[in-house]
Each structure stands twice: as structure tokens, then as C-alpha cells.
Design a protein around this motif. Structure first.
Motif, PDB file in Angstrom:
ATOM      1  N   ILE A   1      27.317 -19.661  53.667  1.00 47.05           N
ATOM      2  CA  ILE A   1      26.500 -21.098  53.543  1.00 47.05           C
ATOM      3  C   ILE A   1      26.016 -20.838  53.583  1.00 47.05           C
ATOM      4  O   ILE A   1      24.572 -20.991  52.365  1.00 47.05           O
ATOM      5  CB  ILE A   1      27.377 -22.393  53.876  1.00 47.05           C
ATOM      6  N   PHE A   2      24.918 -20.224  54.552  1.00 43.06           N
ATOM      7  CA  PHE A   2      23.668 -20.281  54.999  1.00 43.06           C
ATOM      8  C   PHE A   2      23.525 -18.625  53.664  1.00 43.06           C
ATOM      9  O   PHE A   2      21.658 -19.328  53.532  1.00 43.06           O
ATOM     10  CB  PHE A   2      23.474 -19.906  56.711  1.00 43.06           C
ATOM     11  N   HIS A   3      23.939 -18.092  54.095  1.00 39.73           N
ATOM     12  CA  HIS A   3      23.359 -16.986  53.261  1.00 39.73           C
ATOM     13  C   HIS A   3      23.941 -17.203  51.537  1.00 39.73           C
ATOM     14  O   HIS A   3      21.710 -17.383  50.924  1.00 39.73           O
ATOM     15  CB  HIS A   3      24.913 -15.599  52.921  1.00 39.73           C
ATOM     16  N   ASP A   4      24.061 -18.211  50.651  1.00 38.32           N
ATOM     17  CA  ASP A   4      24.204 -19.005  49.692  1.00 38.32           C
ATOM     18  C   ASP A   4      23.240 -19.456  49.029  1.00 38.32           C
ATOM     19  O   ASP A   4      22.711 -19.483  48.624  1.00 38.32           O
ATOM     20  CB  ASP A   4      25.295 -19.125  49.337  1.00 38.32           C
ATOM     21  N   PHE A   5      22.989 -20.396  50.506  1.00 38.22           N
ATOM     22  CA  PHE A   5      22.010 -21.302  50.491  1.00 38.22           C
ATOM     23  C   PHE A   5      20.428 -20.638  50.650  1.00 38.22           C
ATOM     24  O   PHE A   5      19.645 -20.474  49.686  1.00 38.22           O
ATOM     25  CB  PHE A   5      21.524 -21.994  51.803  1.00 38.22           C
TER      26      PHE A   5
ATOM     27  N   SER B   1      19.603 -18.839  47.200  1.00 36.32           N
ATOM     28  CA  SER B   1      19.407 -19.103  46.755  1.00 36.32           C
ATOM     29  C   SER B   1      17.618 -19.427  46.267  1.00 36.32           C
ATOM     30  O   SER B   1      17.021 -20.106  45.271  1.00 36.32           O
ATOM     31  CB  SER B   1      20.311 -20.518  46.062  1.00 36.32           C
ATOM     32  N   ILE B   2      17.185 -19.629  47.581  1.00 38.25           N
ATOM     33  CA  ILE B   2      15.911 -20.220  47.429  1.00 38.25           C
ATOM     34  C   ILE B   2      14.406 -18.941  47.612  1.00 38.25           C
ATOM     35  O   ILE B   2      13.181 -19.857  47.934  1.00 38.25           O
ATOM     36  CB  ILE B   2      15.361 -21.483  48.278  1.00 38.25           C
ATOM     37  N   SER B   3      15.447 -17.859  48.148  1.00 41.18           N
ATOM     38  CA  SER B   3      14.109 -16.959  48.483  1.00 41.18           C
ATOM     39  C   SER B   3      13.882 -15.639  47.194  1.00 41.18           C
ATOM     40  O   SER B   3      13.623 -16.462  46.231  1.00 41.18           O
ATOM     41  CB  SER B   3      15.167 -15.347  49.052  1.00 41.18           C
ATOM     42  N   ASP B   4      11.720 -15.919  48.121  1.00 40.84           N
ATOM     43  CA  ASP B   4      11.178 -16.001  46.936  1.00 40.84           C
ATOM     44  C   ASP B   4      10.179 -15.976  45.981  1.00 40.84           C
ATOM     45  O   ASP B   4      10.681 -15.570  44.320  1.00 40.84           O
ATOM     46  CB  ASP B   4      11.837 -13.863  46.376  1.00 40.84           C
ATOM     47  N   GLN B   5      10.320 -17.944  46.400  1.00 43.28           N
ATOM     48  CA  GLN B   5       9.880 -18.647  45.138  1.00 43.28           C
ATOM     49  C   GLN B   5       9.427 -19.160  45.432  1.00 43.28           C
ATOM     50  O   GLN B   5       9.701 -19.761  47.301  1.00 43.28           O
ATOM     51  CB  GLN B   5      10.874 -18.973  44.427  1.00 43.28           C
ATOM     52  N   ASP B   6       8.515 -20.093  45.564  1.00 40.49           N
ATOM     53  CA  ASP B   6       7.229 -21.232  46.252  1.00 40.49           C
ATOM     54  C   ASP B   6       8.704 -22.733  45.711  1.00 40.49           C
ATOM     55  O   ASP B   6       8.795 -22.546  44.673  1.00 40.49           O
ATOM     56  CB  ASP B   6       6.041 -20.947  45.711  1.00 40.49           C
TER      57      ASP B   6
END
Length: 323
Positions: A50-54, A57-62
């Protein structure tokens, strides 16, 4: 002035009033674990996943939290499945206040930062999610007074509730005494007093005119064998030791607006503890440059990962003794 970097450890667990835990054991706080779910089996879901999915999903973007005027970005995400850990960085900054950016070395032209711009500060996180256990370990890096725990837990809550509605995820801070009681007999080798103010105004003016802004640090090499238990760091000792000579000295230094840290040794191992009352309710572990190398105020990544892994191993030895 370089900001003090520290790491704050938390325990994470999931409470479910309808759950029946198959194990007859206790949590670290001595509560029965009967209504707390195994973190690798949350109704068939693994919290590490769950941590990885979350985070993926929000990585490398502001991302912008407009009501708080906060901007953040997740990057450098790494998962080590066999070790059951996930770590990376969250850059965080606030906007709303215009400022002038001036290079202290006069190598770059100054420029004005507008009220819509944010100065982003990088914070490291390191999560350990065990198998067949009710409690995991979360480490969050602080840079000065800036941290990411509240930001992370608030933003993650909505994502988590989509997977597990009505399951309460608890992220509770650990205290020094809870995880480092074994260090209470550690010997103090030195005391560092940072931001020490007890210098004459004339001397301060002369030093600033010669060197510019600076930070005064005094280091005391101790010959007398004080131990960590002599200082007001463990809550359960504070009432009986508050009038001890070491604590009186720490209190005197703190009156000068100083930060006080001690270097302690036990069985050949060294740890640095922040002493006195100028500490948050959580346990903040200073990152000492003798343990993690810094380059222009930034901790070395590989050494920071190893440092957090060692902290996690220390905590694991403590909290999993209760099962």
C-alpha cells in the motif's frame, strides 16, 4: 547557519474493532494486540505494498496543499522487499512570503523570490513493515524545525481509507526512554553546546565583522564518568533527577538559548542525544557528522540509509521483545 538534521521514530499499527488477532501477545505499549491487524495481512493487503502504491502514484511530480500554502514532491523511492523496507525523499516548501535570495559567497547575483515560490527542503523517510507483526517502524528526517510526518500522514490517510475504510491507522511517536533505556548506563564523553549566547556584545560584533554570520559551539570533554541516566532525558527518571548537577548545568545553558547534545558510549558503540528540555514531545535523534557525512549541508544518501537501518534494528530489538 546550517540546520540541525535529526530523525524522529514512530510506531505504526492498524486498529480494527471487528478483528480477532490469532496471536496471544502484547503491543509495545503493553496493550493486548487482539484488535490490531497484522501489517502484512490487512484483509489480504500488505501495508508495504500500500505504501509503495501510494508513494509511486505521487512520485516525481509537484503537489500543492493550497489551504496550507505547502508544496511537496516525492522522489528517490526505493523498495527492498526482502528487508521489508521502503524509503525515499519528500521535498517540502511553503509559499506566500516574498524574499530576496542572496548568495553568502557573493558568487551569484541576488534575485527576488515571489510570494508564489517555495524554497524546497529535502527530508528523508524510511519505513519498515514486518511480516506477521502488528507494529511497524517509520522514521522521518527533520531539518531544523521542518518535518514531514504530519504532511505524510494527512495526505496518506485518504488513500489508505480507500483500501481499508473504518480501519484506523495509528502513527505514534516513540520516546527516548522507550527505545533507548538500554543506553541509560552509557558514558558521556563530551557535551556540545550550540548557539551559546554568553559572549560579550563587543566580542560578538568583532567576530561578525570578521567572519559574517556564524554559530558558536562549545565542546566540553568530560573526565568525570557521567552516564545518560544522570540527565533528564528519560521521562521516568525526570522527577527524581531534575535537581542533579548535570541537569542544572544543562538548564543553565538552555537559559542562554542554547541547544545541548551529549556524545555517549556503550560497549564500543556511540550515540548522540539531545539533552535538556528544548526537545519536542517526540524523540528527535540528532544526525551527527561523525555518523553520517554531510556535503554542503546535505547528508550522504548511502550513509543516511545505513544510519536509519541501524536505528530500525535498535528499535526492533526493543519492541519485538514483547511477543
Amino acid at each position: 547557519m546550517e540546520q540541525q538534521h535529526s530523525v524522529s521514530p514512530y510506531l505504526i499499527c492498524c486498529h480494527n474493532p471487528k478483528y480477532e488477532n490469532p496471536h496471544n501477545r502484547f503491543l509495545f505499549n503493553k496493550k493486548p494486540c487482539e484488535k490490531y491487524m497484522l501489517l502484512d495481512d490487512l484483509n489480504g493487503l500488505d501495508l508495504l505494498t500500500i505504501f509503495h502504491d501510494f508513494l509511486s502514484s505521487i512520485s516525481d511530480q509537484d503537489h500543492s496543499i493550497k489551504e496550507q500554502k505547502t508544496l511537496f514532491r516525492v522522489h528517490g523511492l526505493t523498495v527492498e522487499s526482502k528487508k521489508r523496507v521502503i524509503y525515499g525523499y519528500i521535498d517540502k516548501g511553503d509559499w506566500g512570503t516574498p524574499a530576496r535570495i542572496q548568495d553568502s559567497g557573493a558568487q551569484k547575483e541576488p534575485y527576488n523570490m515571489s510570494h508564489t515560490e517555495a524554497m524546497m527542503v529535502s527530508h528523508f523517510f524510511y519505513f519498515y513493515i514486518p511480516q506477521d507483526r502488528e507494529e511497524g517502524i517509520c522514521l522521518f528526517e527533520n531539518v531544523g524545525n521542518s518535518g514531514i510526518k504530519t504532511l505524510f500522514s494527512g495526505y496518506f490517510r485518504d488513500f489508505y481509507q480507500k483500501y481499508l475504510p473504518d480501519r484506523k491507522l495509528q502513527i505514534q511517536p516513540l520516546q527516548h526512554g522507550e527505545i533507548y533505556e538500554e543506553w541509560k548506563e552509557a558514558i558521556a564523553k563530551s557535551i556540545k553546546i550550540t548557539n551559546f549566547k554568553h559572549i560579550t556584545d563587543d566580542m560578538t560584533d568583532q567576530m561578525k565583522s570578521s567572519f559574517g554570520e556564524y554559530e558558536e559551539t562549545i565542546e566540553l570533554k568530560l573526565k568525570k564518568p557521567f552516564i545518560l541516566q544522570d540527565f533528564n532525558i528519560f521521562n521516568k527518571f525526570s522527577s527524581e533527577l531534575k535537581d542533579s548537577l548535570p541537569n542544572k548545568m544543562v538548564a543553565l545553558w538552555e537559559e542562554e538559548g542554547s541547544k545541548v547534545r551529549g556524545e555517549f558510549y556503550l560497549n564500543g558503540k556511540k550515540k548522540v542525544f539531545q539533552l535538556g528540555n528544548i526537545r519536542s514531545a517526540r524523540c528527535d535523534l540528532p544526525i551527527d557528522e561523525t555518523e553520517v557525512a554531510f556535503d554542503n549541508g546535505i547528508p550522504n544518501h548511502e550513509e543516511l540509509v545505513a544510519y536509519c537501518q541501524n536505528i530500525t534494528e535498535d528499535i526492533k530489538r526493543r519492541i519485538y521483545n514483547y511477543g
